[in-house]
Design an enzyme around this catalytic site. Sequence first.
Site, mmCIF file in Angstrom:
data_model
loop_
_atom_site.group_PDB
_atom_site.id
_atom_site.type_symbol
_atom_site.label_atom_id
_atom_site.label_comp_id
_atom_site.label_asym_id
_atom_site.label_seq_id
_atom_site.Cartn_x
_atom_site.Cartn_y
_atom_site.Cartn_z
ATOM 1 N N ASN A 200 -37.531 -18.420 41.396
ATOM 2 C CA ASN A 200 -36.809 -17.681 40.354
ATOM 3 C C ASN A 200 -36.373 -18.719 39.338
ATOM 4 O O ASN A 200 -35.431 -19.467 39.576
ATOM 5 C CB ASN A 200 -35.596 -16.961 40.976
ATOM 6 C CG ASN A 200 -34.685 -16.358 39.914
ATOM 7 O OD1 ASN A 200 -35.071 -16.228 38.755
ATOM 8 N ND2 ASN A 200 -33.477 -16.003 40.310
ATOM 9 N N LYS B 162 -35.015 -18.318 36.483
ATOM 10 C CA LYS B 162 -33.826 -17.971 35.684
ATOM 11 C C LYS B 162 -34.114 -18.274 34.201
ATOM 12 O O LYS B 162 -35.232 -18.079 33.766
ATOM 13 C CB LYS B 162 -32.600 -18.695 36.228
ATOM 14 C CG LYS B 162 -32.489 -18.534 37.752
ATOM 15 C CD LYS B 162 -31.188 -18.960 38.329
ATOM 16 C CE LYS B 162 -31.228 -18.753 39.850
ATOM 17 N NZ LYS B 162 -29.941 -18.958 40.494
ATOM 18 N N HIS C 8 -30.707 -9.159 41.010
ATOM 19 C CA HIS C 8 -30.206 -10.513 41.263
ATOM 20 C C HIS C 8 -28.696 -10.566 41.023
ATOM 21 O O HIS C 8 -28.184 -9.913 40.123
ATOM 22 C CB HIS C 8 -30.917 -11.527 40.361
ATOM 23 C CG HIS C 8 -30.632 -12.929 40.772
ATOM 24 N ND1 HIS C 8 -29.501 -13.591 40.349
ATOM 25 C CD2 HIS C 8 -31.283 -13.766 41.613
ATOM 26 C CE1 HIS C 8 -29.493 -14.789 40.908
ATOM 27 N NE2 HIS C 8 -30.563 -14.924 41.678
ATOM 28 N N GLU D 13 -26.863 -12.644 39.626
ATOM 29 C CA GLU D 13 -26.443 -13.017 38.261
ATOM 30 C C GLU D 13 -26.516 -11.820 37.322
ATOM 31 O O GLU D 13 -25.717 -11.696 36.394
ATOM 32 C CB GLU D 13 -27.301 -14.192 37.752
ATOM 33 C CG GLU D 13 -26.894 -15.490 38.440
ATOM 34 C CD GLU D 13 -28.018 -16.484 38.635
ATOM 35 O OE1 GLU D 13 -29.055 -16.382 37.964
ATOM 36 O OE2 GLU D 13 -27.852 -17.378 39.504
ATOM 37 N N GLU E 113 -29.373 -12.804 49.567
ATOM 38 C CA GLU E 113 -28.815 -13.966 48.880
ATOM 39 C C GLU E 113 -27.288 -13.907 48.900
ATOM 40 O O GLU E 113 -26.689 -13.214 48.073
ATOM 41 C CB GLU E 113 -29.302 -14.006 47.430
ATOM 42 C CG GLU E 113 -30.802 -14.102 47.295
ATOM 43 C CD GLU E 113 -31.211 -14.748 45.974
ATOM 44 O OE1 GLU E 113 -31.867 -15.793 46.032
ATOM 45 O OE2 GLU E 113 -30.858 -14.216 44.915
ATOM 46 N N GLY F 64 -26.952 -21.502 43.797
ATOM 47 C CA GLY F 64 -26.724 -22.552 42.812
ATOM 48 C C GLY F 64 -25.526 -23.427 43.113
ATOM 49 O O GLY F 64 -25.067 -24.190 42.255
ATOM 50 N N SER G 160 -29.618 -21.799 47.471
ATOM 51 C CA SER G 160 -29.717 -23.246 47.701
ATOM 52 C C SER G 160 -30.738 -23.610 48.770
ATOM 53 O O SER G 160 -30.560 -24.582 49.508
ATOM 54 C CB SER G 160 -28.343 -23.842 48.030
ATOM 55 O OG SER G 160 -27.445 -23.619 46.955
HETATM 56 P P1 PGA Z 1 -30.672 -21.355 44.008
HETATM 57 O O1 PGA Z 1 -30.926 -19.893 43.417
HETATM 58 O O2 PGA Z 1 -31.858 -21.660 44.889
HETATM 59 O O3 PGA Z 1 -30.606 -22.257 42.796
HETATM 60 O O4 PGA Z 1 -29.407 -21.310 44.772
HETATM 61 C C1 PGA Z 1 -31.426 -18.890 44.238
HETATM 62 C C2 PGA Z 1 -31.494 -17.600 43.458
HETATM 63 O O5 PGA Z 1 -30.644 -17.376 42.601
HETATM 64 O O6 PGA Z 1 -32.425 -16.795 43.674
#
Ligand code: PGA
Length: 251
Positions: free
Chosen positions: A9, A11, A95, A97, A167, A173, A213
């Site tokens: 992903n 982003k 997601h 976010e 998640e 993140g 992460s």
């Molecule tokens: P990250 O993001 O691996 O940077 O924690 C995962 C995600 O948002 O799908």
Amino acid sequence: MRRTVIAGNWKMNMTPAQTKSFITELAPMVAGQDKCDIVLCVPYVDIATAVEAAKGTNIHIGAENVHFAESGAYTGEISAKMLCEIGTEYVIVGHSERRQYFGETDATVNLRTKAALAAGLKVILCLGEVKDERLAGITNEVVSMQTKLDLAGISAEELKNVIIAYEPVWAIGTGLTATPEQADETCGVIRETVAALYGRDAAEEITIQYGGSMNDANAAELLAQPNIDGGLIGGASLVAKKFTAIVDAAQ
Ligand code: PGA
């Protein structure tokens, strides 16, 4: 047997030019890896370039969101049909976010999922608890409720094109990863919820990823868990070597 799916992903990262050079670098590194499906979910403006660069490789291209209407007065939004026409195969929906910064709710996540499935896209449906919910001991209730609301009205046949990405929001993140046991337990709760909705066979078939992460150092241990069938990877998907190491860990 359910498929392992390793999905990046990106982003809001990478321009079209960066997309082309990234995929050109990545493709030979993951060539021949056939035990998992490899997906890159990229910004809308990068999709056409990504599809072109990934032609003839084992890399599949996805979007990071989709609107639920077929067309109309929704300034700034993109429809499933538009995505399909440029060669998009997958789409991330729900997601955290999007939920956190753009007002997505389980109701809109459900609508977007339905629209994507109706157009023939494969959906990576994201859900997971926030930190306060985990601390309050209601993680299982939260993910079970999200699973039910986000899949409402989706048929067993359509479910075959759904991947669920668990998640935990506190792990995205942040460098904090759920322990393999925590992640496996919660993915198991999601699988049991799918079993209650669609039956045991559907629950055994559905791919459930872990995200938050995941990186080249922790992927093998997470992916070894019985209920974790892949990963949705943010930060580490922007570095070809790290992403390849995660794909290797899935073999
Ligand atoms: P990250 O993001 O691996 O940077 O924690 C995962 C995600 O948002 O799908």
